[in-house]
Design a protein around this motif. Structure first.
Motif, PDB file in Angstrom:
ATOM      1  N   TYR A 172       0.979  -1.149   0.010  1.00 54.62           N
ATOM      2  CA  TYR A 172       0.236  -0.094   0.007  1.00 54.62           C
ATOM      3  C   TYR A 172       0.856   1.149   0.111  1.00 54.62           C
ATOM      4  O   TYR A 172       2.103   1.546   0.720  1.00 54.62           O
ATOM      5  CB  TYR A 172      -1.065   0.016   1.009  1.00 54.62           C
ATOM      6  N   PRO A 173       0.567   2.433  -0.674  1.00 56.24           N
ATOM      7  CA  PRO A 173       1.226   3.427  -0.800  1.00 56.24           C
ATOM      8  C   PRO A 173       0.761   4.405   0.293  1.00 56.24           C
ATOM      9  O   PRO A 173      -0.269   4.237   0.838  1.00 56.24           O
ATOM     10  CB  PRO A 173       0.850   4.084  -2.246  1.00 56.24           C
ATOM     11  N   THR A 174       1.955   5.208   0.759  1.00 56.67           N
ATOM     12  CA  THR A 174       1.523   6.223   1.919  1.00 56.67           C
ATOM     13  C   THR A 174       1.765   7.476   1.017  1.00 56.67           C
ATOM     14  O   THR A 174       1.991   7.599   0.126  1.00 56.67           O
ATOM     15  CB  THR A 174       2.879   6.112   2.752  1.00 56.67           C
ATOM     16  N   PRO A 175       1.115   8.795   1.723  1.00 60.62           N
ATOM     17  CA  PRO A 175       1.084   9.936   1.113  1.00 60.62           C
ATOM     18  C   PRO A 175       2.490  10.191   1.004  1.00 60.62           C
ATOM     19  O   PRO A 175       2.649  11.210  -0.129  1.00 60.62           O
ATOM     20  CB  PRO A 175       0.597  10.847   2.186  1.00 60.62           C
ATOM     21  N   GLU A 176       3.469   9.984   1.565  1.00 58.13           N
ATOM     22  CA  GLU A 176       4.991  10.320   1.439  1.00 58.13           C
ATOM     23  C   GLU A 176       5.446   9.472  -0.068  1.00 58.13           C
ATOM     24  O   GLU A 176       6.724   9.915  -0.423  1.00 58.13           O
ATOM     25  CB  GLU A 176       5.662  10.243   2.666  1.00 58.13           C
ATOM     26  N   ASN A 212       5.860   5.983   0.110  1.00 60.85           N
ATOM     27  CA  ASN A 212       6.394   4.734   0.447  1.00 60.85           C
ATOM     28  C   ASN A 212       5.582   3.823   0.410  1.00 60.85           C
ATOM     29  O   ASN A 212       4.219   3.794   0.010  1.00 60.85           O
ATOM     30  CB  ASN A 212       6.940   4.747   1.975  1.00 60.85           C
ATOM     31  N   ILE A 238       4.069   0.022   2.127  1.00 58.06           N
ATOM     32  CA  ILE A 238       4.016  -0.613   3.197  1.00 58.06           C
ATOM     33  C   ILE A 238       2.990  -1.811   3.205  1.00 58.06           C
ATOM     34  O   ILE A 238       2.193  -2.112   2.208  1.00 58.06           O
ATOM     35  CB  ILE A 238       3.397   0.111   4.564  1.00 58.06           C
ATOM     36  N   GLU A 292       0.809  -3.138   5.246  1.00 52.86           N
ATOM     37  CA  GLU A 292      -0.590  -3.161   5.882  1.00 52.86           C
ATOM     38  C   GLU A 292      -1.193  -2.085   5.349  1.00 52.86           C
ATOM     39  O   GLU A 292      -0.671  -0.845   5.227  1.00 52.86           O
ATOM     40  CB  GLU A 292      -0.457  -2.940   7.338  1.00 52.86           C
ATOM     41  N   ASP A 293      -2.662  -2.173   5.250  1.00 55.69           N
ATOM     42  CA  ASP A 293      -3.530  -1.174   4.587  1.00 55.69           C
ATOM     43  C   ASP A 293      -3.572   0.051   5.873  1.00 55.69           C
ATOM     44  O   ASP A 293      -4.227  -0.195   6.854  1.00 55.69           O
ATOM     45  CB  ASP A 293      -4.816  -1.728   4.516  1.00 55.69           C
ATOM     46  N   PRO A 294      -3.176   1.340   5.509  1.00 62.57           N
ATOM     47  CA  PRO A 294      -3.250   2.440   6.649  1.00 62.57           C
ATOM     48  C   PRO A 294      -4.659   2.628   6.646  1.00 62.57           C
ATOM     49  O   PRO A 294      -4.886   3.224   7.766  1.00 62.57           O
ATOM     50  CB  PRO A 294      -2.258   3.458   5.896  1.00 62.57           C
ATOM     51  N   ARG A 295      -5.575   2.353   5.848  1.00 57.81           N
ATOM     52  CA  ARG A 295      -6.949   2.841   6.116  1.00 57.81           C
ATOM     53  C   ARG A 295      -7.719   1.765   7.020  1.00 57.81           C
ATOM     54  O   ARG A 295      -8.813   2.058   7.488  1.00 57.81           O
ATOM     55  CB  ARG A 295      -7.626   2.911   4.871  1.00 57.81           C
TER      56      ARG A 295
END
Length: 118
Positions: free
Chosen positions: A78-82, A84, A86, A88-91
């Motif tokens: 999953y992409p982060t706003p920066e 990167n 990761i 795990e799904d940040p949502r």
């Protein structure tokens, strides 16, 4: 004179190297088809040309193969706003999971028989 089987002629092409090469490729294709379940292909092409007035013919062979390969493994991230990545799904909300002990045969204590019993 009776017609000779093509295999007799193929044994003479490049002094037998054609047969050796195609045998190895065939074995490689068969193994890959077994592993992947996908189709393979072996092509033997013979080009025949007249050399001269002597009546001699030149045979030029070309062997090509299509060996199936296994599908490449993929990874979902999953992409982060920066920018990167990761795993795990940040949502998605995190769950507070705990380990549960499972009782099995290794947790049972054997009972020794009383003296005189067996």
């Amino acid at each position: 004179m009776a017609l000779k089987p093509i295999t007799d002629t193929l044994r003479h092409v490049r002094g037998g190297l054609l047969i050796n090469e195609t045998s190895e490729l065939l074995a490689e294709i068969v193994k890959a088809v077994e592993v992947t379940g996908k189709a393979g292909k072996l092509t033997i092409e013979l080009q025949i040309k007249k050399l001269s007035r002597s009546g001699a013919l030149e045979i030029i062979d070309k062997v090509t193969s299509k060996i199936p390969s296994e599908a490449a493994l993929t990874t979902m991230m999953y992409p982060t706003p920066e920018g990167n990545l990761i795993t795990e799904d940040p949502r998605q909300q995190k769950l507070d999971l705990k380990t549960v002990r499972v009782v099995g045969a290794s947790d049972v204590t054997p009972i020794k028989p009383a003296s005189g019993e067996e």
